[in-house]
Motif scaffolding. Structure first.
Motif, PDB file in Angstrom:
ATOM      1  N   ARG A 115       0.815  -1.219   0.000  1.00 46.66           N
ATOM      2  CA  ARG A 115       0.000   0.000   0.000  1.00 46.66           C
ATOM      3  C   ARG A 115       0.851   1.273   0.000  1.00 46.66           C
ATOM      4  NH1 ARG A 115      -2.520  -2.975  -1.941  1.00 46.66           N
ATOM      5  NH2 ARG A 115      -4.470  -3.967  -1.352  1.00 46.66           N
ATOM      6  N   ARG A 116       2.043   1.217   0.572  1.00 48.47           N
ATOM      7  CA  ARG A 116       2.875   2.426   0.609  1.00 48.47           C
ATOM      8  C   ARG A 116       3.377   2.822  -0.769  1.00 48.47           C
ATOM      9  NH1 ARG A 116       6.038  -1.762   2.313  1.00 48.47           N
ATOM     10  NH2 ARG A 116       8.066  -2.027   1.268  1.00 48.47           N
ATOM     11  N   ARG A 117       3.428   1.865  -1.706  1.00 47.15           N
ATOM     12  CA  ARG A 117       3.882   2.156  -3.068  1.00 47.15           C
ATOM     13  C   ARG A 117       2.731   2.308  -4.040  1.00 47.15           C
ATOM     14  NH1 ARG A 117       7.641  -2.781  -4.255  1.00 47.15           N
ATOM     15  NH2 ARG A 117       7.631  -1.839  -6.324  1.00 47.15           N
ATOM     16  N   LEU A 118       1.522   2.114  -3.555  1.00 45.42           N
ATOM     17  CA  LEU A 118       0.382   2.078  -4.474  1.00 45.42           C
ATOM     18  C   LEU A 118       0.031   3.458  -5.010  1.00 45.42           C
ATOM     19  CD1 LEU A 118      -1.666   0.198  -5.764  1.00 45.42           C
ATOM     20  CD2 LEU A 118      -3.149   0.547  -3.783  1.00 45.42           C
ATOM     21  N   ALA A 119       0.022   4.478  -4.127  1.00 40.99           N
ATOM     22  CA  ALA A 119      -0.404   5.814  -4.556  1.00 40.99           C
ATOM     23  C   ALA A 119       0.468   6.385  -5.676  1.00 40.99           C
ATOM     24  CB  ALA A 119      -0.436   6.761  -3.353  1.00 40.99           C
ATOM     25  N   PRO A 120       1.813   6.379  -5.552  1.00 46.32           N
ATOM     26  CA  PRO A 120       2.620   6.900  -6.664  1.00 46.32           C
ATOM     27  C   PRO A 120       2.473   6.078  -7.935  1.00 46.32           C
ATOM     28  CG  PRO A 120       4.023   5.942  -4.955  1.00 46.32           C
ATOM     29  CD  PRO A 120       2.656   6.054  -4.376  1.00 46.32           C
ATOM     30  N   ALA A 121       2.294   4.762  -7.813  1.00 50.34           N
ATOM     31  CA  ALA A 121       2.126   3.925  -9.001  1.00 50.34           C
ATOM     32  C   ALA A 121       0.824   4.263  -9.713  1.00 50.34           C
ATOM     33  CB  ALA A 121       2.155   2.446  -8.617  1.00 50.34           C
ATOM     34  N   LEU A 122      -0.251   4.443  -8.952  1.00 54.22           N
ATOM     35  CA  LEU A 122      -1.525   4.799  -9.569  1.00 54.22           C
ATOM     36  C   LEU A 122      -1.477   6.200 -10.171  1.00 54.22           C
ATOM     37  CD1 LEU A 122      -4.067   3.328  -6.983  1.00 54.22           C
ATOM     38  CD2 LEU A 122      -3.483   2.429  -9.242  1.00 54.22           C
ATOM     39  N   ALA A 123      -0.731   7.099  -9.551  1.00 55.38           N
ATOM     40  CA  ALA A 123      -0.573   8.437 -10.130  1.00 55.38           C
ATOM     41  C   ALA A 123       0.144   8.361 -11.477  1.00 55.38           C
ATOM     42  CB  ALA A 123       0.195   9.329  -9.162  1.00 55.38           C
ATOM     43  N   GLY A 124       1.201   7.561 -11.538  1.00 57.51           N
ATOM     44  CA  GLY A 124       1.890   7.374 -12.812  1.00 57.51           C
ATOM     45  C   GLY A 124       0.990   6.737 -13.855  1.00 57.51           C
ATOM     46  N   LEU A 125       0.152   5.809 -13.413  1.00 55.07           N
ATOM     47  CA  LEU A 125      -0.795   5.167 -14.320  1.00 55.07           C
ATOM     48  C   LEU A 125      -1.806   6.181 -14.863  1.00 55.07           C
ATOM     49  CD1 LEU A 125      -1.156   2.225 -15.285  1.00 55.07           C
ATOM     50  CD2 LEU A 125      -2.974   2.005 -13.586  1.00 55.07           C
ATOM     51  N   ALA A 126      -2.229   7.106 -14.020  1.00 56.87           N
ATOM     52  CA  ALA A 126      -3.165   8.138 -14.467  1.00 56.87           C
ATOM     53  C   ALA A 126      -2.539   9.032 -15.527  1.00 56.87           C
ATOM     54  CB  ALA A 126      -3.619   8.967 -13.262  1.00 56.87           C
ATOM     55  N   VAL A 127      -1.259   9.355 -15.356  1.00 53.29           N
ATOM     56  CA  VAL A 127      -0.566  10.168 -16.367  1.00 53.29           C
ATOM     57  C   VAL A 127      -0.490   9.408 -17.694  1.00 53.29           C
ATOM     58  CG1 VAL A 127       1.637  11.224 -16.988  1.00 53.29           C
ATOM     59  CG2 VAL A 127       0.752  11.444 -14.651  1.00 53.29           C
ATOM     60  N   ALA A 128      -0.138   8.128 -17.626  1.00 52.95           N
ATOM     61  CA  ALA A 128      -0.066   7.319 -18.845  1.00 52.95           C
ATOM     62  C   ALA A 128      -1.430   7.220 -19.519  1.00 52.95           C
ATOM     63  CB  ALA A 128       0.452   5.926 -18.509  1.00 52.95           C
ATOM     64  N   ALA A 129      -2.487   7.085 -18.718  1.00 55.44           N
ATOM     65  CA  ALA A 129      -3.838   7.020 -19.282  1.00 55.44           C
ATOM     66  C   ALA A 129      -4.197   8.321 -19.989  1.00 55.44           C
ATOM     67  CB  ALA A 129      -4.845   6.715 -18.177  1.00 55.44           C
ATOM     68  N   ALA A 130      -3.803   9.442 -19.404  1.00 59.98           N
ATOM     69  CA  ALA A 130      -4.077  10.734 -20.044  1.00 59.98           C
ATOM     70  C   ALA A 130      -3.369  10.838 -21.390  1.00 59.98           C
ATOM     71  CB  ALA A 130      -3.652  11.866 -19.115  1.00 59.98           C
ATOM     72  N   VAL A 131      -2.132  10.347 -21.451  1.00 62.60           N
ATOM     73  CA  VAL A 131      -1.388  10.356 -22.718  1.00 62.60           C
ATOM     74  C   VAL A 131      -2.087   9.467 -23.744  1.00 62.60           C
ATOM     75  CG1 VAL A 131       0.793   9.724 -23.815  1.00 62.60           C
ATOM     76  CG2 VAL A 131       0.797  10.892 -21.599  1.00 62.60           C
ATOM     77  N   SER A 132      -2.499   8.288 -23.323  1.00 63.57           N
ATOM     78  CA  SER A 132      -3.173   7.371 -24.241  1.00 63.57           C
ATOM     79  C   SER A 132      -4.478   7.952 -24.757  1.00 63.57           C
ATOM     80  CB  SER A 132      -3.447   6.035 -23.543  1.00 63.57           C
ATOM     81  OG  SER A 132      -2.247   5.349 -23.266  1.00 63.57           O
ATOM     82  N   LEU A 133      -5.240   8.593 -23.884  1.00 64.36           N
ATOM     83  CA  LEU A 133      -6.513   9.176 -24.311  1.00 64.36           C
ATOM     84  C   LEU A 133      -6.304  10.376 -25.222  1.00 64.36           C
ATOM     85  CD1 LEU A 133      -8.434   8.854 -20.936  1.00 64.36           C
ATOM     86  CD2 LEU A 133      -8.935   7.627 -23.059  1.00 64.36           C
ATOM     87  N   SER A 134      -5.174  11.045 -25.080  1.00 69.77           N
ATOM     88  CA  SER A 134      -4.877  12.182 -25.947  1.00 69.77           C
ATOM     89  C   SER A 134      -4.441  11.735 -27.341  1.00 69.77           C
ATOM     90  CB  SER A 134      -3.774  13.048 -25.321  1.00 69.77           C
ATOM     91  OG  SER A 134      -4.180  13.560 -24.068  1.00 69.77           O
ATOM     92  N   TRP A 135      -3.763  10.576 -27.424  1.00 68.85           N
ATOM     93  CA  TRP A 135      -3.297  10.055 -28.713  1.00 68.85           C
ATOM     94  C   TRP A 135      -3.701   8.580 -28.822  1.00 68.85           C
ATOM     95  CZ3 TRP A 135      -0.006  13.234 -25.745  1.00 68.85           C
ATOM     96  CH2 TRP A 135       0.262  14.483 -26.308  1.00 68.85           C
ATOM     97  N   PRO A 136      -4.979   8.306 -28.996  1.00 68.64           N
ATOM     98  CA  PRO A 136      -5.443   6.910 -28.986  1.00 68.64           C
ATOM     99  C   PRO A 136      -4.845   6.049 -30.090  1.00 68.64           C
ATOM    100  CG  PRO A 136      -7.190   8.403 -29.705  1.00 68.64           C
ATOM    101  CD  PRO A 136      -6.082   9.252 -29.172  1.00 68.64           C
ATOM    102  N   ALA A 137      -4.598   6.621 -31.265  1.00 69.16           N
ATOM    103  CA  ALA A 137      -4.021   5.822 -32.357  1.00 69.16           C
ATOM    104  C   ALA A 137      -2.653   5.270 -31.953  1.00 69.16           C
ATOM    105  CB  ALA A 137      -3.908   6.653 -33.625  1.00 69.16           C
ATOM    106  N   TYR A 138      -1.839   6.107 -31.314  1.00 72.32           N
ATOM    107  CA  TYR A 138      -0.526   5.661 -30.869  1.00 72.32           C
ATOM    108  C   TYR A 138      -0.656   4.622 -29.744  1.00 72.32           C
ATOM    109  CZ  TYR A 138       1.699   9.329 -33.625  1.00 72.32           C
ATOM    110  OH  TYR A 138       2.137  10.107 -34.670  1.00 72.32           O
ATOM    111  N   HIS A 139      -1.659   4.779 -28.906  1.00 70.55           N
ATOM    112  CA  HIS A 139      -1.871   3.812 -27.818  1.00 70.55           C
ATOM    113  C   HIS A 139      -1.996   2.400 -28.376  1.00 70.55           C
ATOM    114  CE1 HIS A 139      -3.735   1.923 -24.235  1.00 70.55           C
ATOM    115  NE2 HIS A 139      -4.549   1.362 -25.114  1.00 70.55           N
ATOM    116  N   PHE A 140      -2.800   2.226 -29.413  1.00 71.02           N
ATOM    117  CA  PHE A 140      -3.037   0.881 -29.934  1.00 71.02           C
ATOM    118  C   PHE A 140      -1.840   0.352 -30.708  1.00 71.02           C
ATOM    119  CE2 PHE A 140      -7.388   2.355 -29.134  1.00 71.02           C
ATOM    120  CZ  PHE A 140      -7.859   1.279 -28.402  1.00 71.02           C
TER     121      PHE A 140
END
Length: 318
Positions: A115-140
């Motif tokens: 749990r102590r490492r979960l918050a920063p990992a989920l924050a990084g995941l949120a940033v990656a999700a934002a990038v993917s949603l901004s450029w969906p073609a590149y995501h796939f």
């Protein structure tokens, strides 16, 4: 590369690592030759011939070897999310699929990390999700190529059963075909040998542009290089899942048969071959519909690997 230390299963002594490395080198040479001279045909015909069967055997290996990860709440959560992804692919809902993809990753992180490492990992995941949603073609495109790189992690983990020097030789061979050959292709080293080679498949599969779109970034002139990389890695992907791991990791198949006894022995091979025959006829009749159906149900083997990879990289033990 560091992956989790899992218990080494009891299996027959593997052959010498130098022979395994030579075997992978020979397969890589053949795959590279096909990818250079006919990348589109290699991709399309390889998918028709081996796509379904490799799905079945890949799921068998992952569900057997990593039964301690794919179990309980995580398994049912991942299955529910991936089933929703299947629906998104059938309906061509790209943005919801991206959201669900990151949902699978979030579930894997929740299971794998303290749990102590979960918050920063989920924050990084949120940033990656934002990038993917901004450029969906590149995501796939990234997702398609990343899936072909995944065997490196399973081969790395498998090699723990080898003695120290042999393990280093084996791992060096894997890094060669997974990383070095694609890097040389993208750098243009093999450009004098590159050819389109699409005439064999365009008559029934569609235009080269439409066939290459899922694995080449939009716009760049190096699209043929990306297609060759995908064709090469896809061919080696099949070598791993249809040839190497079924032969040299029988413990994973045995563990899967304990979980799913009605799919023991020859039955997974028969299931994969039968489904491939049916889907192959659909491919030949309407390649676009066949690919859509294949890619939808292939989501199970592609996305269920994510929690396992996160568990390997974070150190989850049996």
């Amino acid at each position: 590369m560091t992956v989790a230390t899992l218990p080494t299963p009891r299996t027959p002594a593997p052959p010498r690592a130098d022979l395994l490395a030579l075997g992978f080198a020979a397969c890589a040479a053949a795959a590279l030759a096909a990818a250079l001279r006919a990348p589109l045909a290699t991709t399309v015909l390889g998918l028709i011939a081996f796509g379904v069967l490799h799905n079945v055997l890949e799921l068998r290996y992952v569900a057997g070897r990593f039964a301690h990860v794919l179990t309980g709440r995580l398994l049912w959560t991942a299955l529910a999310l991936v089933t929703a992804i299947v629906g998104c692919r059938l309906l061509a809902l790209r943005v919801p699929e991206i959201v669900l993809c990151y949902g699978v990753l979030a579930a894997g992180l929740w299971h794998a990390l303290p749990r102590r490492r979960l918050a920063p990992a989920l924050a990084g995941l949120a940033v990656a999700a934002a990038v993917s949603l901004s450029w969906p073609a590149y995501h796939f495109v990234v997702l398609a190529h990343l899936h072909n790189v995944v065997p490196l992690f399973f081969l790395w983990e498998w090699s723990r059963r080898l003695p120290g020097r042999e393990r280093a030789v084996f791992r060096a061979a894997q890094l060669g075909w997974v990383l070095v050959v694609p890097a040389l292709l993208l750098a243009g080293v093999f450009d004098p040998l590159l050819a389109d080679g699409s005439a064999a498949v365009v008559a029934f599969a569609g235009t080269p542009e439409s066939l290459a779109a899922p694995v080449t970034p939009p716009g760049p002139a190096a699209g043929l290089r990306f297609l060759a990389v995908f064709a090469f890695l896809q061919a080696m992907h099949y070598v791993v899942w249809l040839g190497f791991l079924p032969r040299y990791a029988p413990d994973a198949a045995a563990a899967f048969e304990q979980r799913v006894p009605w799919l023991a022995g020859w039955r997974p091979w028969a299931l994969g071959a039968g489904a491939a025959l049916v889907l192959g006829m659909l491919f030949l009749a309407d390649y676009g519909q066949g690919r859509t159906l294949y890619q939808a149900f292939a989501s199970y083997h592609a996305y269920l690997e994510f929690p396992v990879l996160l568990a390997l990289l974070s150190g989850v033990r049996r």
